[in-house]
Design a protein around this motif. Structure first.
Motif, PDB file in Angstrom:
ATOM      1  N   PRO A  21       0.783  -1.224   0.000  1.00 26.43           N
ATOM      2  CA  PRO A  21       0.000   0.000   0.000  1.00 26.43           C
ATOM      3  C   PRO A  21       0.826   1.291   0.000  1.00 26.43           C
ATOM      4  O   PRO A  21       0.328   2.333  -0.387  1.00 26.43           O
ATOM      5  CB  PRO A  21      -0.776  -0.102   1.329  1.00 26.43           C
ATOM      6  N   VAL A  22       2.109   1.248   0.424  1.00 26.72           N
ATOM      7  CA  VAL A  22       2.828   2.518   0.607  1.00 26.72           C
ATOM      8  C   VAL A  22       4.181   2.535  -0.116  1.00 26.72           C
ATOM      9  O   VAL A  22       5.037   3.355   0.177  1.00 26.72           O
ATOM     10  CB  VAL A  22       3.006   2.850   2.118  1.00 26.72           C
ATOM     11  N   ALA A  24       6.713   0.625   0.086  1.00 27.00           N
ATOM     12  CA  ALA A  24       7.882   0.396   0.943  1.00 27.00           C
ATOM     13  C   ALA A  24       8.987  -0.267   0.123  1.00 27.00           C
ATOM     14  O   ALA A  24       8.727  -0.997  -0.847  1.00 27.00           O
ATOM     15  CB  ALA A  24       7.494  -0.482   2.127  1.00 27.00           C
ATOM     16  N   ALA A  58       7.332   5.205   1.208  1.00 31.54           N
ATOM     17  CA  ALA A  58       7.163   5.609   2.622  1.00 31.54           C
ATOM     18  C   ALA A  58       8.264   5.053   3.509  1.00 31.54           C
ATOM     19  O   ALA A  58       8.153   5.084   4.723  1.00 31.54           O
ATOM     20  CB  ALA A  58       5.798   5.183   3.131  1.00 31.54           C
ATOM     21  N   SER A  63       8.836  -4.448   8.096  1.00 30.61           N
ATOM     22  CA  SER A  63       8.698  -5.869   8.463  1.00 30.61           C
ATOM     23  C   SER A  63       9.960  -6.664   8.110  1.00 30.61           C
ATOM     24  O   SER A  63      10.114  -7.800   8.551  1.00 30.61           O
ATOM     25  CB  SER A  63       7.468  -6.470   7.784  1.00 30.61           C
ATOM     26  N   PHE A  65      13.012  -5.629   8.950  1.00 28.28           N
ATOM     27  CA  PHE A  65      14.040  -5.391   9.975  1.00 28.28           C
ATOM     28  C   PHE A  65      14.146  -6.610  10.890  1.00 28.28           C
ATOM     29  O   PHE A  65      13.141  -7.197  11.277  1.00 28.28           O
ATOM     30  CB  PHE A  65      13.715  -4.159  10.832  1.00 28.28           C
ATOM     31  N   LEU A  74      19.543  -1.224   0.541  1.00 32.87           N
ATOM     32  CA  LEU A  74      19.184   0.132   0.132  1.00 32.87           C
ATOM     33  C   LEU A  74      20.423   0.927  -0.269  1.00 32.87           C
ATOM     34  O   LEU A  74      20.396   1.709  -1.233  1.00 32.87           O
ATOM     35  CB  LEU A  74      18.420   0.826   1.273  1.00 32.87           C
ATOM     36  N   GLY A  98      11.567   8.486   5.453  1.00 32.20           N
ATOM     37  CA  GLY A  98      12.671   7.594   5.768  1.00 32.20           C
ATOM     38  C   GLY A  98      13.470   7.239   4.526  1.00 32.20           C
ATOM     39  O   GLY A  98      13.916   8.121   3.775  1.00 32.20           O
ATOM     40  N   GLY A  99      13.622   5.926   4.280  1.00 30.53           N
ATOM     41  CA  GLY A  99      14.363   5.464   3.117  1.00 30.53           C
ATOM     42  C   GLY A  99      13.834   6.050   1.813  1.00 30.53           C
ATOM     43  O   GLY A  99      14.585   6.175   0.835  1.00 30.53           O
ATOM     44  N   LEU A 125      10.500   4.974  15.281  1.00 31.72           N
ATOM     45  CA  LEU A 125      10.683   3.522  15.331  1.00 31.72           C
ATOM     46  C   LEU A 125      11.935   3.181  16.132  1.00 31.72           C
ATOM     47  O   LEU A 125      12.457   2.071  16.055  1.00 31.72           O
ATOM     48  CB  LEU A 125      10.818   2.960  13.914  1.00 31.72           C
ATOM     49  N   ILE A 128      17.604   5.556  13.491  1.00 36.15           N
ATOM     50  CA  ILE A 128      18.003   6.773  12.792  1.00 36.15           C
ATOM     51  C   ILE A 128      17.957   6.452  11.297  1.00 36.15           C
ATOM     52  O   ILE A 128      17.906   5.272  10.928  1.00 36.15           O
ATOM     53  CB  ILE A 128      19.429   7.238  13.190  1.00 36.15           C
ATOM     54  N   PHE A 265       4.148   0.221  16.282  1.00 29.11           N
ATOM     55  CA  PHE A 265       3.748   0.645  14.935  1.00 29.11           C
ATOM     56  C   PHE A 265       2.744  -0.353  14.350  1.00 29.11           C
ATOM     57  O   PHE A 265       1.663   0.013  13.894  1.00 29.11           O
ATOM     58  CB  PHE A 265       4.984   0.753  14.023  1.00 29.11           C
TER      59      PHE A 265
END
Ligand code: 3H9
Length: 689
Positions: A21-22, A24, A58, A63, A65, A74, A98-99, A125, A128, A265
């Motif tokens: 949806p975002v 990621a 976003a 999930s 991590f 990345l 973020g990323g 979260l 950093i 989260f």
């Protein structure tokens, strides 16, 4: 499904990320972008990265991590963007977080839709930015902006991004078309931030954001790590900064704090979904009625207006109705003045609000929320009046903190349409909403309330019926231990300090003074002595009977000077406490901070485990959501259950057993679910009924 596709538009290679949806940055997205960049068509003169759906990227896929890393990472994607021989433009709509923002910083240009927002929310979260965000952003927009975004975690608007140099252009509409034209006409050269000079040192900015981190984000490791990373890059150069940032990120990913915050989260998003076995269909709600125009009624009406509903407001007292109505309009005006809502939205909210001098309009309502005085008989009278006037299928909701929803539901025809909506005060500001499901509440009504919660921007949690529901039932156990510790020898200051050092925003005695000691006093009058620990409130009762009702009377547990809210030590309170102890035959003893924290927090956990075992909460994570959002439990501890799991359920069970030995089993019987999970190696925070 292909999550990354690419196509030539003239001389611009458009790479589209489509990972709902975002969007990621999952492994497939990273791989797709690297592959697209490795095989550039010869006609291409520039590259454009866009996203399908509601938002730009976003961030990293949260999930992933804690799982083994999959190549390309990345950092590899960003390297491919920087090494791409063609200029690369990122076209941002929705949010670049973020990323997602970090990826755009490795591009040569960024163009934004006017409604877009960009930010580095990793601190939320417990992390950093881990892909150069602390290094590239300061080189693009300066140290202050670099610190502001990554320390506060708050995103900024497209126009602010333009002002500070993050955005090269902002478009009102047609983002992709405009971005293709921008890429073809303007993006002529590479502009790698890696090669940009370091910005000048800004000591003021470091001081300011360090102060902010200590004051507003007390106890959290991540904001201070951001500051460390930004400083390291500034003092030692880009490559060293990147390496340092990565090391800090790796440490934080495996820290308790980050695990706890990531748990919250996902827990907050899960809480809004129907509990297992509920299969209702949401009912469309357009017209809402609010009964009672006091503080709660006003906040509830504002929340409903914000959710786009038409609202009819009624109060039996015409003067109260007028005051409440004016207050709602004043808040709308204030929101407009502060730029929180547009002129059109403010006009719409004013227009959708009706003041009802009698029950007129209630026959049209799809849902009615009563927010009258917290008294069963008064609420029954209101429900009876409603039952006579509203449609038989209109949802009847009661805003209550304690009362028995089932008893109220039985007093009207069609109890399946009745439920509790426990708003927290001020209701239009506080995020938490406890949705109380009665024994008769239908699934359709329950899922409708969950949908309404989302529309109002709330974090909703479903609770079963019991005295105090999830939140207040648990807090009474916490308050009880604080009161008993006081009686046994700890001072209000010592107790307040121990729990605030633990991370609570305020201690129980400062809190009680703020809320008004008379509130609890009159609530207790409605209970029989076997329903609570009378000894825990002996001092509270004494203070109220002496007229010391807390902040509002200038004294309670603390004293307050000249209307000031700062709690000050009061020798008179010490005398009162000493007198109560003598009267009860108690010799005060030294109590250390560890005992204070364990008794208060483990009491909370044990009561939570009991109600989870009884099925009052559907999931353990829901309990954490209630505590983090309604009671100020430190987010970096993830909520009481996440904390219990972290310290070990066998340890918690063992301490509770030892308290039972010392203080008796009346309040310290370990909850059966706690024992069971401690034995089986299970976890409270992930337990689901
Ligand atoms: C990061 O980027 C680290 C890097 O610096 C370094 C890496 C090396 N991942 O919130 P919603 C799911 S850290 C996975 O209800 P909205 C979410 O769980 C990341 N899943 O929508 C939900 O799933 P479900 C930094 C994610 O419109 C669904 O998407 N970024 C992620 O109210 C819808 O979410 C952030 O911290 C994700 N990153 O709000 C941003 N994000 O439907 C986190 C969302 O199964 N995300 N999901 O329940 C947000 O703040 C909001 O989701 C957003 C949309 C504002 C984007």
């Amino acid at each position: 499904m292909q999550v990354v596709s690419h196509a030539l538009e003239g001389a611009v290679l458009v790479i589209t990320v489509d990972n709902p949806p975002v969007n990621a940055l999952s492994h497939a997205v990273r791989e797709g972008i690297v592959n697209a960049l490795s095989d550039l068509p010869s006609e291409a003169e520039a590259v454009l990265i866009v996203c399908a759906g509601r938002t730009f990227i976003a961030g990293a896929d949260i999930s992933e991590f804690g799982k083994p890393p999959l190549s390309p990472g990345l950092a590899d994607v960003l390297e491919a963007l920087e090494n791409c021989p063609l200029p690369v433009v990122a076209a941002i709509h929705g949010q670049a977080l973020g990323g997602g923002l970090e990826l755009s910083l490795a591009c040569d240009y960024r163009v934004l839709d006017s409604k877009a927002r960009v930010g580095l929310p990793e601190v939320n979260l417990g992390l950093i930015p881990g892909a150069g965000g602390t290094q590239r952003l300061q080189r693009l927009a300066g140290v202050d902006t670099g610190l502001k975004l990554a320390v506060s975690g708050k995103p900024i608007s497209a126009n602010e991004a333009l002002d500070v140099g993050i955005a090269d252009a902002v478009f009102q509409d047609q983002l992709v078309t405009n971005a293709v034209a921008f890429a073809a006409e303007t993006a002529k050269q590479k502009r790698c931030l890696r090669d940009a000079p370091a910005p000048p040192m800004d000591t003021d900015a470091f001081d300011r954001w360090t102060g902010y981190a200590h004051k507003k984000m007390r106890g959290q490791a991540a904001p201070l790590a951001v500051i460390d990373a930004v400083r390291h890059g500034l003092e030692n150069g880009f490559e060293a900064g990147l390496k340092h940032e990565r090391a800090l990120f790796e440490d934080l990913v495996s820290s308790h704090q980050s695990k706890a915050m990531r748990h919250l989260f996902f827990a907050e998003r899960l809480a809004g979904k129907p509990p297992r076995g509920v299969e209702g269909k949401p009912i469309a709600l357009s017209q809402a009625g609010v009964v009672g125009a006091g503080t709660m009624g006003v906040g509830i009406a504002l929340s409903l207006l914000a959710a786009g509903k038409d609202v009819v407001l009624f109060d039996v007292k015409p003067a109260a109705l007028s005051v409440g109505y004016d207050r709602i309009r004043a808040v709308i005006d204030g929101d407009l003045a502060k730029g929180r809502i547009s002129e059109t939205e403010a006009a719409s909210r004013r227009q959708r609000l009706t003041k009802a001098e009698d029950w007129s309009g209630f026959d049209q309502c799809d849902i009615i929320i009563e927010a009258v005085f917290e008294d069963m008989e008064i609420k029954k009278t209101v429900f009876a009046a409603l039952a006579e006037r509203v449609r038989a299928d209109a949802i009847l909701a009661t805003n209550t903190s304690y009362l028995d929803i089932d008893e109220l539901a039985r007093s009207v025809p069609h109890p399946n349409r009745v439920l509790g909506l426990h708003f927290f005060s001020p209701a239009h500001i506080m995020k938490l909403l406890e949705i109380v499901r009665g024994e008769a509440t239908s699934d359709d009504v329950l899922v409708t309330a969950l949908a309404l919660g989302k529309q109002m921007g709330k974090i909703s949690v479903v609770s079963g019926v019991c005295h105090g529901f999830i939140g207040n039932r648990m807090i009474s156990a916490y308050g009880r231990e604080a009161g008993l510790l006081l009686l046994e020898g700890a001072s209000p200051q010592a107790i307040d300090k121990a729990v605030t050092d633990f991370g609570m925003p305020m201690g129980p005695f400062t809190m009680a003074d703020m809320a008004g000691l008379d509130i609890g006093y009159s609530n207790r009058k409605k209970l029989s002595p076997d329903q609570y620990e009378t000894r825990a409130v002996l001092v509270h009762d004494q203070l109220v009977e002496m007229g010391r009702k807390g902040q509002k009377t200038g004294s309670g547990f603390y004293r307050y000077e000249d209307g000031n809210r700062t709690p000050l030590h009061d020798a008179k309170t010490d005398e009162i406490i000493a007198a109560v102890r003598t009267r009860e035959g108690i010799t005060p003893r030294e109590i250390d901070a560890e005992e204070i924290v364990e008794r208060c927090i483990f009491a909370l956990i044990n009561e939570g485990a009991a109600l989870l075992g009884e099925g009052i909460a559907a999931r353990g994570s829901d309990v954490d959501v209630v505590y983090a959002n309604g009671y100020g439990f430190p987010r970096w501890r993830g909520g009481p259950f996440s904390y219990a799991d972290q310290v070990g359920l066998d340890y918690v069970a063992e301490r509770i057993a030892s308290f039972a030995e010392r203080f008796g089993t009346r309040w310290w019987t370990p909850a059966p679910l706690l024992i069971e999970l401690a034995k089986s190696g299970g976890a409270l925070a992930t337990h689901e009924n």
